[in-house]
Motif scaffolding. Structure first.
Motif, PDB file in Angstrom:
ATOM      1  N   GLU A  60       0.897  -1.193   0.013  1.00 59.97           N
ATOM      2  CA  GLU A  60       0.072   0.066  -0.095  1.00 59.97           C
ATOM      3  C   GLU A  60       0.904   1.252   0.051  1.00 59.97           C
ATOM      4  N   GLU A  61       1.781   1.336   0.707  1.00 57.47           N
ATOM      5  CA  GLU A  61       2.657   2.383   0.869  1.00 57.47           C
ATOM      6  C   GLU A  61       3.547   2.583  -0.387  1.00 57.47           C
ATOM      7  N   VAL A  62       4.160   1.501  -0.919  1.00 56.91           N
ATOM      8  CA  VAL A  62       4.816   1.534  -2.200  1.00 56.91           C
ATOM      9  C   VAL A  62       4.010   2.206  -3.019  1.00 56.91           C
ATOM     10  N   ASN A  63       2.891   1.666  -3.355  1.00 56.79           N
ATOM     11  CA  ASN A  63       1.625   2.170  -4.369  1.00 56.79           C
ATOM     12  C   ASN A  63       1.426   3.814  -4.168  1.00 56.79           C
ATOM     13  N   VAL A  64       1.502   4.156  -2.936  1.00 59.91           N
ATOM     14  CA  VAL A  64       1.259   5.927  -3.031  1.00 59.91           C
ATOM     15  C   VAL A  64       2.468   6.430  -3.241  1.00 59.91           C
ATOM     16  N   PHE A  65       3.656   6.296  -2.982  1.00 63.65           N
ATOM     17  CA  PHE A  65       4.763   6.801  -3.678  1.00 63.65           C
ATOM     18  C   PHE A  65       5.259   6.670  -5.134  1.00 63.65           C
ATOM     19  N   GLN A  87      14.272  -9.534  -4.033  1.00 56.46           N
ATOM     20  CA  GLN A  87      13.362 -10.655  -4.516  1.00 56.46           C
ATOM     21  C   GLN A  87      11.891 -10.477  -4.298  1.00 56.46           C
ATOM     22  N   SER A  88      11.371  -9.275  -3.847  1.00 55.19           N
ATOM     23  CA  SER A  88      10.050  -9.073  -3.460  1.00 55.19           C
ATOM     24  C   SER A  88       9.345  -8.427  -4.901  1.00 55.19           C
ATOM     25  N   GLY A  89       8.018  -8.716  -4.812  1.00 60.55           N
ATOM     26  CA  GLY A  89       7.190  -8.241  -5.709  1.00 60.55           C
ATOM     27  C   GLY A  89       7.269  -6.507  -5.818  1.00 60.55           C
ATOM     28  N   ASP A  90       7.325  -5.851  -4.813  1.00 55.22           N
ATOM     29  CA  ASP A  90       7.409  -4.677  -4.752  1.00 55.22           C
ATOM     30  C   ASP A  90       8.668  -3.972  -5.236  1.00 55.22           C
ATOM     31  N   ARG A  93       8.438  -4.048  -9.005  1.00 58.35           N
ATOM     32  CA  ARG A  93       7.583  -2.981  -9.396  1.00 58.35           C
ATOM     33  C   ARG A  93       8.218  -1.537  -9.462  1.00 58.35           C
ATOM     34  N   ILE A  94       8.879  -1.539  -8.439  1.00 54.89           N
ATOM     35  CA  ILE A  94       9.942  -0.248  -8.536  1.00 54.89           C
ATOM     36  C   ILE A  94      10.690  -0.182  -9.720  1.00 54.89           C
TER      37      ILE A  94
END
Length: 163
Positions: A60-65, A87-90, A93-94
């Motif tokens: 959620e926080e990654v989506n916001v920034f 290794q994470s999906g977040d 995405r970045i």
């Protein structure tokens, strides 16, 4: 602001702070007539809001920034304790839009956490500097002394292409 802040030798021309689970900051900086947008972010760890492994809060926080950064038309830097590995999906995405400075020019594993010499050496890389295409990563190093933090500092040298 929860130990968070930006210091700059260049004039800070705008500043926005928001808090979801942890604090985040968006700063506009005038670098010799060229505006750069810097995000100092700290997405929450997956265990802070839940006793189970749950990445929804961090995502959620990654989506916001990322949504905010997508609206910017300036060169962008995104940095901070991301509480995620590469290794994470977040992270994936970045890095679809931004470059991982350490991955481009750093040497070794780049582990920054935990910094507790009495117990363990740093085991994971969770601190990052991401940059937009207008920047070129020149150097990236993890310092050996934390200055009292539970993370080792990541120092990145970038070059900004002038238009």
């Amino acid at each position: 602001f929860h130990g968070q802040g930006v210091m700059s030798k260049y004039p800070i021309i705008s500043d926005e702070y928001w808090h979801i689970y942890l604090g985040h900051q968006r700063v506009g900086i005038d670098m010799n007539g060229m505006e750069v947008t810097l995000y100092s972010v700290h997405p929450v760890h997956h265990l802070v809001r839940s006793r189970n492994f749950d990445i929804r809060y961090r995502t959620e926080e990654v989506n916001v920034f990322l949504d905010k950064a997508a609206q910017d038309t300036t060169p962008i830097l995104i940095m901070g304790d991301m509480n995620m590995t590469d290794q994470s999906g977040d992270y994936q995405r970045i890095t679809q839009t931004y470059h991982d400075s350490y991955r481009e020019v750093g040497y070794g594993m780049g582990t920054t956490f935990p910094e507790n010499k009495a117990l363990l050496p740093p085991l994971v890389r969770i601190d990052y500097v991401f940059h937009s295409d207008e920047f070129t990563a020149l150097e990236a190093n993890v310092l050996r002394s934390s200055g009292g933090s539970d993370h080792r500092p990541l120092v990145v040298k970038l070059a900004l292409e002038k238009n």
